[in-house]
Design a protein around this motif. Structure first.
Motif, PDB file in Angstrom:
ATOM      1  N   GLY A 128     -12.867   0.117  -2.477  1.00 39.97           N
ATOM      2  CA  GLY A 128     -12.023   0.191  -3.478  1.00 39.97           C
ATOM      3  C   GLY A 128     -10.490   0.035  -3.164  1.00 39.97           C
ATOM      4  O   GLY A 128      -9.723   0.307  -4.028  1.00 39.97           O
ATOM      5  N   SER A 129     -10.349  -0.372  -2.193  1.00 40.50           N
ATOM      6  CA  SER A 129      -8.852  -0.868  -1.716  1.00 40.50           C
ATOM      7  C   SER A 129      -8.470  -1.696  -2.432  1.00 40.50           C
ATOM      8  O   SER A 129      -7.205  -2.021  -2.763  1.00 40.50           O
ATOM      9  CB  SER A 129      -8.753  -1.307  -0.276  1.00 40.50           C
ATOM     10  N   PHE A 130      -9.362  -3.149  -2.616  1.00 34.48           N
ATOM     11  CA  PHE A 130      -8.922  -4.123  -3.388  1.00 34.48           C
ATOM     12  C   PHE A 130      -9.790  -4.393  -4.721  1.00 34.48           C
ATOM     13  O   PHE A 130     -10.955  -3.753  -4.733  1.00 34.48           O
ATOM     14  CB  PHE A 130      -9.254  -5.426  -2.629  1.00 34.48           C
ATOM     15  N   ARG A 131      -9.291  -5.050  -5.779  1.00 38.99           N
ATOM     16  CA  ARG A 131     -10.112  -5.165  -6.791  1.00 38.99           C
ATOM     17  C   ARG A 131     -11.276  -5.960  -6.512  1.00 38.99           C
ATOM     18  O   ARG A 131     -11.153  -6.876  -5.417  1.00 38.99           O
ATOM     19  CB  ARG A 131      -8.978  -5.513  -8.211  1.00 38.99           C
TER      20      ARG A 131
END
Lengths: 190, 190
Positions: B140-143
């Motif tokens: 969930g750090s990056f889309r």
């Protein structure tokens, strides 16, 4: 002889330079592949170096024209950035051999006047891009990024395509440009 | 002779190839610039081509080691991406001539076994980057970006530095990598 022999010579020479490298290509080979005599080539260019220089000017002029025309059709910086990227990628795909030739030896231009022209063309292309980014920051479409650094990033993404993109493959150059544009605008944060 | 003659020969040859181009450089020049006899060079390499191939392997091995070591020190994909980019940029700046040599003729390796090694090293470097991006999407750090396309974008930004970045200038390679990382993560949207 074809309709535009000068353009034909440039196209054929770029293909040869891209395949074999500039140093290992000869004017005779260019002539042979076009079914020209070497003398016929000399009507248009006096040396292999002159052809090389002409390829660089042709490519940078076309790239400028393509991006400027695409940008002119749009009103907002946000849309101008997208169309700049698409036009650059499309022109690269359509003139792939010229970009390979340019990659290998941009600094190798012999005619210093033409070299100055080439640098001016490159700066105009980059200048248009920086103007779009600065306008986008000014009108609030983009956050306060530096136009020089961001322009360099955009041109890096597009320019490196010459090292991996193959025209005629699954993904079009426009698709690549749109993917890069989306990544650049939206970023990675979730 | 210096402490590590093999490494010295590679470094000196890379400098020559980067300045004059591979085709126009000779083994004699490499020897002369090191105050070696040509015979001394032959103790280590049997041809100019063998030196060229060794430069590519040296560069890609070092790049892999540098990025892998940097990534290993971090726990989160977000921080791993940043340190991957910094390590790649720093290694490029520290081995600038090798990267110029590689840019001009990666496909020009003569030893097909070594060429396979080079491709494997390149894929390992890109594979590590894709793994980081996929992990960042998963946690969930990056889309939900594509790891292949995004990895290509990251490597394009870093690889194109060989065309404009000059080691020892105002801005360090690490600074450039951090600016690109910030742009890539946060994007352009205001």
């Amino acid at each position: 002889m074809m309709n535009d022999p000068r353009a034909e010579i440039l196209r054929q020479a770029a293909q040869l330079f891209a395949q074999k490298g500039y140093v290992e290509s000869s004017l005779s080979e260019v002539a042979r592949s076009l079914n020209y005599s070497k003398g016929a080539i000399y009507n248009y260019f006096s040396s292999k170096q002159e052809i090389y220089d002409a390829i660089i000017i042709f490519t940078l002029t076309g790239l400028n024209d393509a991006s400027a025309a695409a940008v002119k059709r749009e009103d907002t910086p946000a849309e101008q950035l997208k169309q700049f990227m698409v036009a650059h990628a499309r022109f690269l795909a359509d003139n792939y051999d010229c970009f390979v030739t340019m990659l290998v030896g941009f600094s190798g231009m012999a005619n210093t006047g033409l070299k100055d022209d080439a640098l001016a063309l490159r700066d105009a292309h980059e200048g248009l891009l920086r103007r779009i980014i600065a306008d986008g920051v000014a009108d609030g479409s983009f956050r306060a990024v530096g136009a020089a650094m961001t322009g360099r990033a955009v041109l890096s993404l597009l320019s490196w395509m010459v090292r991996w993109f193959k025209p005629g493959g699954d993904k079009s150059a426009e698709d690549v440009a749109l993917e890069y544009h989306d990544l650049l605008v939206r970023g990675l944060v979730a």
